[in-house]
Design a protein around this motif. Structure first.
Motif, PDB file in Angstrom:
ATOM      1  N   MET A 165       0.839  -1.203   0.000  1.00  0.00           N
ATOM      2  CA  MET A 165       0.000   0.000   0.000  1.00  0.00           C
ATOM      3  C   MET A 165       0.874   1.254   0.000  1.00  0.00           C
ATOM      4  O   MET A 165       0.557   2.246  -0.653  1.00  0.00           O
ATOM      5  N   GLN A 169       0.999   4.260  -2.663  1.00  0.00           N
ATOM      6  CA  GLN A 169       0.772   5.649  -2.242  1.00  0.00           C
ATOM      7  C   GLN A 169       1.922   6.551  -2.672  1.00  0.00           C
ATOM      8  O   GLN A 169       1.708   7.713  -3.014  1.00  0.00           O
ATOM      9  N   SER A 186      -1.059  -7.275  -2.059  1.00  0.00           N
ATOM     10  CA  SER A 186      -1.619  -6.085  -1.427  1.00  0.00           C
ATOM     11  C   SER A 186      -3.020  -5.773  -1.960  1.00  0.00           C
ATOM     12  O   SER A 186      -3.659  -6.623  -2.585  1.00  0.00           O
ATOM     13  N   ALA A 188      -5.834  -2.165  -2.958  1.00  0.00           N
ATOM     14  CA  ALA A 188      -6.063  -0.719  -2.990  1.00  0.00           C
ATOM     15  C   ALA A 188      -7.023  -0.306  -1.887  1.00  0.00           C
ATOM     16  O   ALA A 188      -7.192   0.876  -1.605  1.00  0.00           O
ATOM     17  N   LYS A 189      -7.667  -1.286  -1.287  1.00  0.00           N
ATOM     18  CA  LYS A 189      -8.497  -1.049  -0.102  1.00  0.00           C
ATOM     19  C   LYS A 189      -8.861  -2.398   0.505  1.00  0.00           C
ATOM     20  O   LYS A 189      -8.957  -3.402  -0.199  1.00  0.00           O
ATOM     21  N   PHE A 297      -6.787   2.790   4.496  1.00  0.00           N
ATOM     22  CA  PHE A 297      -6.199   2.995   3.161  1.00  0.00           C
ATOM     23  C   PHE A 297      -7.259   2.844   2.073  1.00  0.00           C
ATOM     24  O   PHE A 297      -7.921   1.807   1.992  1.00  0.00           O
TER      25      PHE A 297
END
Lengths: 381, 381
Positions: A165, A169, A186, A188-189, A297
């Motif tokens: 994340m 970012q 990972s 994105a949310k 996130f």
């Protein structure tokens, strides 16, 4: 001892490393609205920064990780850093070629300013008064570390899970300061299920009577019951059903059922052991804070949920990697990232690695995985 | 009130029902080696036993279930029994045709002898001294209930999850006393991952300082923190990732993040509410005992792991049902049962129902599911 030391120093290990700590004297405006006037970051470096200063790679850690990503702290050290399979001479993050930086994130418990360090303003430990930190805050703090190290642009920012994340970012927050972003296992949310698991872990810690509203150190105790439950639960979600079957099956620890609540099955013994070890090395307030950073996130949020717009200004190349048996950060979450990058017409490579190790696979020396990383990173410089 | 009562009594509800309790005065030899000299079972019945006494169906409950499977206990009752969608006039378990029996299992906390009832030998509550009960023990206790009700042979024994294990065990233990076995969202044995989730739940309860080695009632407390954590965790595993996404997504309860540890997301609020409600209605010692019954169930174990040999002497027809999104008791676990029954040349029907409700689907009025049950049960008599 000499033989061990030789083994650690030869081959493809970065050998013995020493952490450093830097005090950053710039104010950091946090997403929560608070301001940190100054803070310390503990970090390690592997390899050498070249004269052009264009070979620096930033490694970002996950929930329970820290700055110790590769090598050993002493000759007596039994375990190397958490990503040692990927960082070292000839390894994917090749320290013959790159200058690799790995830090303990702000809010951590291994040297950087966090809940278990002293607030200079009050002279007391921060404890629960340490602010909630976001992935965005971390990236801003890492930018200040880069400035201190006189690194204008990262050749690459890389991480797995919560670390991935941060790599995402970075590409969004500082598009011109990062050439490549590696995002492993990972998302994105987080999904509602992910948040739910984190909430159970938090509730276990917060409702432990030894938590004392986060001021447990003042009482000379730690909320070990709650932190144990959180860690046991975490472990289940890091492994796959299949890997647990292969590792433990229904094997009994003593060959028979006890008809009581002591350990019957090997898997119970494993979880209790892991939890015990974790409680001795990790801080409960940091654990809480890390889970909130995960939950919060969501870079697409300010773009009406359209992740491709969040990626619009990014300039880096991306490598996204997922693992077939990872159900905590399933491949579908990586697909969401990849599709949005493609929609935003960005340069992205994606690889789904066959593995039955679940989410933990991102820490494992899986040949195909190392190969994918190496191919991508070899083309960075 | 009159209107509500009319609604409850008309249509396809069994209406208002009253539980009964029977004292069984036969000794029951348990798998743990202990002997229960006598015990009580609380049960409900729906429909009428016919003169041939060949229309009786036994319903077995799951982890947190009880005898109240259908209808209402009073006109003020808002929720019907847990399998009301399946039991009633014209429903799959058609009470116009069948005599349906549903009991609270031994070790339960809703009337049957269990940890929260008094041990006549000592005059004290059993508490943690209540023996660990197995699925096999339950089936033996249910056989004594059948004898009391003068039911020689069940037309069918049915259940979901832990209840399905009882339906399987009936076919194995009393092959001539069961004509049909319905096994829904169940397994012939738990996986290491299942056991691990149960162990985390147990540890949450046992390490709660209010547990007092299971004698919490003597201290006027209940281990509500631990039982809450156990229930929250359970809920996550009963739902699918997909159903949680549809139900909650990443919706915020108050439209903004709080940068603290109070509720941010709707899913957190839901879990806390569910846990609170559960703590008020369920006993912690019973919860522990039920999870051990799940972990211990493994009828193939005494046949070198060959489930088909365990099924060799069964005489019943079998219906096995699983749900596509159930990851706690995945379809592969049902496949194991079906394959072993086929290998043992038994009469088995299998249906995998499309659903995104996860493990909870077995309690839902999913048309295809009800249809499969109805088709099978209509051919019983």
């Amino acid at each position: 001892m000499v033989i061990i030391m030789q083994n650690k120093l030869k081959d493809n290990s970065v050998g013995i490393v020493l952490p450093k700590t830097v005090e950053i004297k710039y104010g950091l405006q946090l997403d929560c609205g608070k301001n940190l006037e100054n803070f310390s970051l503990t970090y390690e470096t592997y390899g050498e920064l070249n004269s052009k200063k264009d070979n620096a790679i930033l490694i970002c850690h996950a929930l329970s990780g820290d700055h110790h990503a590769a090598g050993y702290h002493s000759v007596a050290d039994k375990k190397p850093g958490w990503w040692d399979s990927c960082i070292g001479p000839g390894k994917p993050f090749d320290t013959n070629k790159f200058f690799v930086v790995s830090l303990n994130n702000l809010g951590g418990c291994k040297g950087s300013t966090g809940p278990n360090t002293v607030d200079k303003k009050t002279g007391n430990e921060f404890g629960p008064d340490f602010p909630i930190i976001t992935v965005n805050d971390w990236v801003n703090s890492q930018k200040l570390l880069a400035d201190y190290l006189e690194i204008d642009t990262w050749a690459c920012v890389a991480g797995g899970s919560l670390g991935g994340m941060q790599a995402l970012q970075w590409a969004i927050s500082y598009p011109s300061k990062i050439k490549n972003s590696i995002v492993v296992a990972s998302a994105a949310k987080l999904s509602a299920q992910n948040i739910a698991f984190n909430e159970v872990a938090r509730q276990a810690i917060i409702t432990d009577p030894d938590f004392h509203d986060g001021r447990y150190n003042n009482f000379g105790v730690v909320p070990k019951r709650g932190l144990s439950i959180a860690r046991m639960l975490g472990h289940i979600t890091y492994l796959s059903d299949d890997s647990m079957r292969q590792k433990f099956g229904r094997d009994l620890r003593e060959g028979k059922l006890h008809f009581g609540y002591d350990v019957d099955f090997q898997v119970e013994s494993y979880l209790r052991y892991q939890a015990q070890a974790f409680v001795e090395r990790f801080d409960a307030n940091t654990y809480l804070l890390m889970t909130k950073a995960l939950d919060y996130f969501d870079p697409a949020k300010e773009y009406n949920g359209d992740l491709s717009i969040a990626f619009e200004n990014t300039q880096s190349r991306f490598l996204v990697v997922s693992f077939t048996s990872d159900w905590r950060f399933s491949s579908s979450k990586s697909h969401e990232i990849v599709k949005s990058l493609v929609k935003a017409r960005k340069n992205v490579s994606y690889s789904e690695i066959e593995s039955n190790n679940g989410h933990d696979a991102f820490l494992m020396p899986i040949p195909n995985y190392l190969g994918v990383l190496k191919n991508f990173i070899d083309n960075i410089l």
